[in-house]
Design an enzyme around this catalytic site. Structure first.
Site, PDB file in Angstrom:
ATOM      1  CG  LEU A 177      46.623 -20.199  -5.291  1.00 18.54           C
ATOM      2  CD1 LEU A 177      47.349 -19.086  -4.534  1.00 18.54           C
ATOM      3  CD2 LEU A 177      47.150 -20.299  -6.718  1.00 18.54           C
TER       4      LEU A 177
ATOM      5  CB  THR B 206      42.274 -18.256  -3.118  1.00 17.82           C
ATOM      6  OG1 THR B 206      42.616 -17.025  -2.452  1.00 17.82           O
ATOM      7  CG2 THR B 206      43.383 -18.617  -4.113  1.00 17.82           C
TER       8      THR B 206
ATOM      9  CG  ASP C  52      42.746 -27.770   4.012  1.00 18.82           C
ATOM     10  OD1 ASP C  52      43.008 -27.038   3.040  1.00 18.82           O
ATOM     11  OD2 ASP C  52      41.947 -27.435   4.917  1.00 18.82           O
TER      12      ASP C  52
ATOM     13  CG  ASP D 111      48.455 -27.090  14.304  1.00 22.61           C
ATOM     14  OD1 ASP D 111      48.782 -26.306  13.392  1.00 22.61           O
ATOM     15  OD2 ASP D 111      48.202 -26.720  15.465  1.00 22.61           O
ATOM     16  CB  ILE D 112      51.308 -26.666   9.146  1.00 25.17           C
ATOM     17  CG1 ILE D 112      50.469 -25.374   9.189  1.00 25.17           C
ATOM     18  CG2 ILE D 112      50.744 -27.668   8.161  1.00 25.17           C
ATOM     19  CD1 ILE D 112      50.558 -24.538   7.932  1.00 25.17           C
TER      20      ILE D 112
ATOM     21  CG  ASN E 135      48.971 -22.943  -0.625  1.00 26.93           C
ATOM     22  OD1 ASN E 135      48.998 -21.963  -1.351  1.00 26.93           O
ATOM     23  ND2 ASN E 135      47.836 -23.541  -0.258  1.00 26.93           N
TER      24      ASN E 135
ATOM     25  CE  LYS F  30      51.329 -15.082   2.689  1.00 24.45           C
ATOM     26  NZ  LYS F  30      51.593 -16.541   2.593  1.00 24.45           N
TER      27      LYS F  30
ATOM     28  CE1 TYR G   8      48.453 -13.287   3.585  1.00 24.29           C
ATOM     29  CE2 TYR G   8      48.608 -11.309   2.243  1.00 24.29           C
ATOM     30  CZ  TYR G   8      48.536 -12.684   2.351  1.00 24.29           C
ATOM     31  OH  TYR G   8      48.562 -13.449   1.206  1.00 24.29           O
TER      32      TYR G   8
END
Length: 289
Positions: free
Chosen positions: A16, A193, A35, A61-62, A88, A163, A159
Site C-alpha cells: 500500500l 500486501t 522504509d 526509524d519511525i 502506513n 489499530k 494488532y
C-alpha cells in the site's frame, strides 16, 4: 491535485505504501519514501523519477523521536516544507491471545502506536507554531487503522488493540489540531500486501481476469484526496476502502440507556442490561468468527 505539497509516507517500500507514493507523485507531490529497507525505498523512488515525479528515499526509524526528526529534516531539506504525513508502516506478530509473548505485544505496539506518534508529534508542533505565527496551514495527518482494530480479529489481539488505539488517536488529533489548520483521518484499507498475503493468501489472491478488487492501487485515490487541500472539511473520520468501495465507519457512541435516578442494586443492574441489550444494535462480528 497535490502540486507543491510534500508528503511523508512510512512503510512505502512496497504494498500500500508504494501505491500511495506513486499516486501522490503522479498528482504533483514531492514524496518522502520511508522504509526500513533502504533498497525497497530506493526502488520506489526510481519508479517515481522514471515517471517524471519528485521523491526522496529514507530509511530512518519511525519509532524513535530522533529518527522521526531526521525524516522531517530530510524532507525539509529536499522540498522546503511538509504538508502531509501518511502513517502506513506496520508489522504482524499473530498468535492467539494466551500464546502471545511480551515481545510479540511490545513489537506491534512500538511499530504501530509509537510509530504513529513520533512523526505526527514533530510535525504537529511545527504546524501549530507556524499557525500561531500567522501562516496559513493546510496540513494532513492520515493514519492507518484496520478492520481488526474496528471489529476485532481472532489471533490478532495485539494488532487489533494497536489499530483500535490508532482509530481513537485520530479522533483526538482531529479535535485538538483542527484550530491550527490540521485535519486527521484514518483509513482501514483492504488490499493485497505482504501482511495480508501472509494472513489470508486465498482471500486476497489476484483474479485471472477482470477487476482486481484487492489491488493496492485501488486504495490510493482516497489517500491522495485526503492529503490534498480539497479535503479541508473532513476530519476525525475513519474510512474503509477496498476496490472501488469507500465506507465511513460508525464508531463507538452512546446507545440505548435507562436511568433509575438512584443507586442500582446488582439485580437491578442485571435486569437493566438485559432490557438494554434488546434495544442495542448488534456489533459487527469479530473477524475469524
Amino acid at each position: 491535485m497535490c502540486e507543491g505539497r510534500t508528503v511523508i509516507i512510512t512503510g512505502a517500500g512496497g504494498g500500500l505504501g508504494r501505491a500511495y507514493a506513486l499516486a501522490f507523485a503522479a498528482e504533483g507531490a514531492g514524496v518522502v519514501v520511508n522504509d526500513i529497507r533502504q533498497e525497497a525505498a530506493d526502488a520506489v523512488v526510481a519508479e517515481i523519477a522514471a515517471a517524471g515525479g519528485k521523491a526522496l528515499a529514507n530509511a530512518d526509524d519511525i519509532t524513535r523521536m530522533d529518527g522521526a526528526q531526521r525524516i522531517v529534516d530530510a524532507a525539509l531539506a529536499a522540498f522546503g516544507e511538509v504538508h502531509v504525513v501518511v502513517n502506513n508502516a506496520g508489522i504482524l506478530r499473530d498468535r492467539m491471545f494466551i500464546s502471545l509473548s511480551e515481545d510479540d505485544w511490545d513489537q506491534v505496539m512500538r511499530v504501530h502506536l509509537k510509530g504513529h506518534f513520533c512523526l505526527a508529534s514533530i510535525l504537529g508542533k511545527r504546524w501549530r507554531d507556524q499557525a500561531k505565527a500567522g501562516k496559513r496551514i493546510a496540513a494532513r495527518i492520515i493514519n492507518t487503522s484496520s478492520g481488526a482494530g474496528l471489529q476485532g480479529s481472532v489471533g490478532q489481539s495485539n494488532y487489533a488493540a494497536a489499530k483500535g488505539g490508532i482509530a481513537a488517536l485520530t479522533l483526538v488529533q482531529a479535535a485538538e489540531l483542527g484550530r491550527y489548520g490540521v485535519t486527521a483521518n484514518a483509513l482501514a484499507p483492504a488490499a493485497r500486501t505482504a501482511m495480508t498475503e501472509s494472513a489470508m493468501p486465498d482471500v486476497v489472491k489476484a483474479p485471472e481476469s477482470g477487476f482486481d478488487a484487492w489491488a493496492a492501487e485501488n486504495v490510493a485515490p482516497l489517500l491522495v484526496w485526503l492529503g490534498s487541500e480539497a479535503s479541508s472539511h473532513v476530519s476525525g473520520q475513519v474510512f474503509e476502502s477496498q476496490g472501488g468501495r469507500i465506507s465511513v465507519c460508525d464508531g463507538w457512541r452512546t446507545g440505548p440507556q435507562q436511568d433509575k435516578g438512584a443507586r442500582l442494586t446488582p439485580a437491578e443492574a442485571g435486569a437493566m442490561v438485559d432490557e438494554l441489550m434488546k434495544q442495542a444494535v448488534p456489533a459487527q462480528k469479530v473477524w475469524g468468527t
